[in-house]
Scaffold this motif. Structure first.
Motif, PDB file in Angstrom:
ATOM      1  N   VAL A   1       0.990  -1.246  -0.005  1.00  0.00           N
ATOM      2  CA  VAL A   1      -0.126   0.157  -0.129  1.00  0.00           C
ATOM      3  C   VAL A   1       0.864   1.227   0.078  1.00  0.00           C
ATOM      4  O   VAL A   1       0.640   2.291  -0.799  1.00  0.00           O
ATOM      5  CB  VAL A   1      -0.738  -0.139   1.227  1.00  0.00           C
ATOM      6  CG1 VAL A   1      -1.818   1.326   1.223  1.00  0.00           C
ATOM      7  CG2 VAL A   1      -1.885  -1.134   1.359  1.00  0.00           C
ATOM      8  N   ASP A   2       1.981   1.251   0.812  1.00  0.00           N
ATOM      9  CA  ASP A   2       2.791   2.325   0.951  1.00  0.00           C
ATOM     10  C   ASP A   2       3.467   2.475  -0.593  1.00  0.00           C
ATOM     11  O   ASP A   2       3.580   3.869  -0.979  1.00  0.00           O
ATOM     12  CB  ASP A   2       3.910   2.067   1.772  1.00  0.00           C
ATOM     13  CG  ASP A   2       4.762   3.451   2.146  1.00  0.00           C
ATOM     14  OD1 ASP A   2       4.065   4.341   2.500  1.00  0.00           O
ATOM     15  OD2 ASP A   2       5.926   3.263   2.050  1.00  0.00           O
TER      16      ASP A   2
ATOM     17  N   ARG B   1      -4.512  -0.090 -12.668  1.00  0.00           N
ATOM     18  CA  ARG B   1      -6.064   0.315 -13.347  1.00  0.00           C
ATOM     19  C   ARG B   1      -6.185   0.061 -14.899  1.00  0.00           C
ATOM     20  O   ARG B   1      -7.161   0.074 -15.529  1.00  0.00           O
ATOM     21  CB  ARG B   1      -6.460   1.966 -13.074  1.00  0.00           C
ATOM     22  CG  ARG B   1      -6.600   2.238 -11.788  1.00  0.00           C
ATOM     23  CD  ARG B   1      -7.659   3.451 -11.517  1.00  0.00           C
ATOM     24  NE  ARG B   1      -6.973   4.611 -12.358  1.00  0.00           N
ATOM     25  CZ  ARG B   1      -6.088   5.596 -11.901  1.00  0.00           C
ATOM     26  NH1 ARG B   1      -5.649   5.352 -10.613  1.00  0.00           N
ATOM     27  NH2 ARG B   1      -5.839   6.447 -12.599  1.00  0.00           N
ATOM     28  N   MET B   2      -4.790  -0.092 -15.358  1.00  0.00           N
ATOM     29  CA  MET B   2      -4.703  -0.024 -16.923  1.00  0.00           C
ATOM     30  C   MET B   2      -5.241  -1.406 -17.402  1.00  0.00           C
ATOM     31  O   MET B   2      -4.639  -2.691 -16.687  1.00  0.00           O
ATOM     32  CB  MET B   2      -3.315   0.152 -17.320  1.00  0.00           C
ATOM     33  CG  MET B   2      -2.942   1.325 -16.924  1.00  0.00           C
ATOM     34  SD  MET B   2      -1.033   1.792 -17.259  1.00  0.00           S
ATOM     35  CE  MET B   2      -0.982   1.437 -19.028  1.00  0.00           C
ATOM     36  N   VAL B   3      -5.894  -1.725 -18.289  1.00  0.00           N
ATOM     37  CA  VAL B   3      -6.568  -2.858 -18.818  1.00  0.00           C
ATOM     38  C   VAL B   3      -6.315  -2.901 -20.205  1.00  0.00           C
ATOM     39  O   VAL B   3      -6.674  -1.921 -21.229  1.00  0.00           O
ATOM     40  CB  VAL B   3      -8.030  -3.035 -18.457  1.00  0.00           C
ATOM     41  CG1 VAL B   3      -8.576  -4.250 -19.201  1.00  0.00           C
ATOM     42  CG2 VAL B   3      -8.386  -2.984 -16.978  1.00  0.00           C
ATOM     43  N   SER B   4      -5.861  -4.007 -20.764  1.00  0.00           N
ATOM     44  CA  SER B   4      -5.303  -4.248 -22.288  1.00  0.00           C
ATOM     45  C   SER B   4      -5.395  -5.621 -22.529  1.00  0.00           C
ATOM     46  O   SER B   4      -5.087  -6.495 -21.538  1.00  0.00           O
ATOM     47  CB  SER B   4      -3.970  -3.470 -22.509  1.00  0.00           C
ATOM     48  OG  SER B   4      -3.623  -3.771 -23.730  1.00  0.00           O
TER      49      SER B   4
ATOM     50  N   CYS C   1      -4.372  -3.140  -3.331  1.00  0.00           N
ATOM     51  CA  CYS C   1      -5.109  -2.214  -4.122  1.00  0.00           C
ATOM     52  C   CYS C   1      -6.199  -1.550  -3.587  1.00  0.00           C
ATOM     53  O   CYS C   1      -6.351  -0.295  -3.802  1.00  0.00           O
ATOM     54  CB  CYS C   1      -5.313  -2.640  -5.320  1.00  0.00           C
ATOM     55  SG  CYS C   1      -3.872  -3.550  -6.323  1.00  0.00           S
ATOM     56  N   GLY C   2      -7.064  -2.544  -2.991  1.00  0.00           N
ATOM     57  CA  GLY C   2      -8.287  -1.729  -2.617  1.00  0.00           C
ATOM     58  C   GLY C   2      -8.071  -0.975  -1.440  1.00  0.00           C
ATOM     59  O   GLY C   2      -8.779   0.304  -1.251  1.00  0.00           O
ATOM     60  N   VAL C   3      -7.334  -1.227  -0.371  1.00  0.00           N
ATOM     61  CA  VAL C   3      -7.126  -0.350   0.609  1.00  0.00           C
ATOM     62  C   VAL C   3      -6.340   0.851   0.252  1.00  0.00           C
ATOM     63  O   VAL C   3      -6.649   2.177   0.829  1.00  0.00           O
ATOM     64  CB  VAL C   3      -5.945  -0.991   1.577  1.00  0.00           C
ATOM     65  CG1 VAL C   3      -5.380  -0.232   2.684  1.00  0.00           C
ATOM     66  CG2 VAL C   3      -6.439  -2.192   2.343  1.00  0.00           C
TER      67      VAL C   3
END
Length: 217
Positions: A105-106, A119-122, A167-169
């Motif tokens: 997270v850090d 977040r990148m989707v390909s 990622c959610g945190v």
């Protein structure tokens, strides 16, 4: 050419190789800083200026911006994998997993490029990123299995779950980080407490997903 002439000619060649190594290190350092500050949209011109070199030199080392971006993200992933392997030597399996998640997270909180890359989707994945992702999930899986053997972590959590929760945190705390860069710690602890073994029912089936980390088109 005589042996003496070869000896005279050799040092400049070695110096050129050493210069190239130094240039590459400076380039990677500058790219890491610029991507972390400005995200994936940072330009090669910005990176070259930070490194004190020309754009042509950047492209001699990395044919495309995507290759340079992948190298930087892969280096960040490798660092987190190393943290996980170091934590695996801790006697306390719970503490090891929590420290690994904290480091993750850090890392996102301090690296805009990595946070964006998640977040990148390909449909096309960069091989360096693919390999790094697999190592990272395997590392998380190993730490989770240790905690499960100790009976402290619920048995239906896997390495992919751990990475997605990291990622959610980060994204949960993101709106607060400008005011308090450590705000994510509260949400990590809440998340980690929810991962503990309980008498609740099983989770729904896990979905295996191939885009947990950066994908490069």
């Amino acid at each position: 050419m005589s042996t003496e002439e070869e000896a005279v000619a050799a040092p400049p060649a070695r110096r050129m190789r050493a210069d190239a190594v130094r240039t590459r290190k400076a380039l990677l350092k500058a790219a890491a800083e610029v991507f972390a500050e400005h995200g994936a949209e940072a330009s090669i011109a910005q990176i070259a200026a930070r490194a004190g070199i020309g754009k042509g030199t950047v492209f001699r080392h990395f044919p495309t911006k995507e290759d340079l971006f992948a190298a930087i993200i892969s280096e960040a992933i490798d660092g987190l994998v190393t943290v996980g392997r170091q934590q695996a030597e801790q006697a306390d399996a719970d503490a090891a997993l929590l420290q690994f998640m904290s480091a993750g997270v850090d890392l996102y909180a301090n690296n805009r490029a990595l946070a964006e890359a998640v977040r990148m989707v390909s449909d096309v994945r960069h091989p360096e990123i693919q390999a790094g992702q697999e190592q990272l999930i395997a590392t998380a899986e190993s730490l989770a299995r240790r905690a499960q053997r100790d009976g402290s972590l619920r048995a239906d959590i896997n390495g992919q779950d751990v990475m997605l929760l990291i990622c959610g945190v980060y994204y949960t705390a993101a709106p607060l980080l400008a005011a308090d860069p450590t705000a994510w710690r509260r949400y990590l602890q809440l998340t980690f407490d929810g991962m503990c073994a309980t008498d609740t029912g099983p989770l729904p089936p896990a979905l295996v997903h191939n885009s947990l980390l950066p994908t490069i088109r």
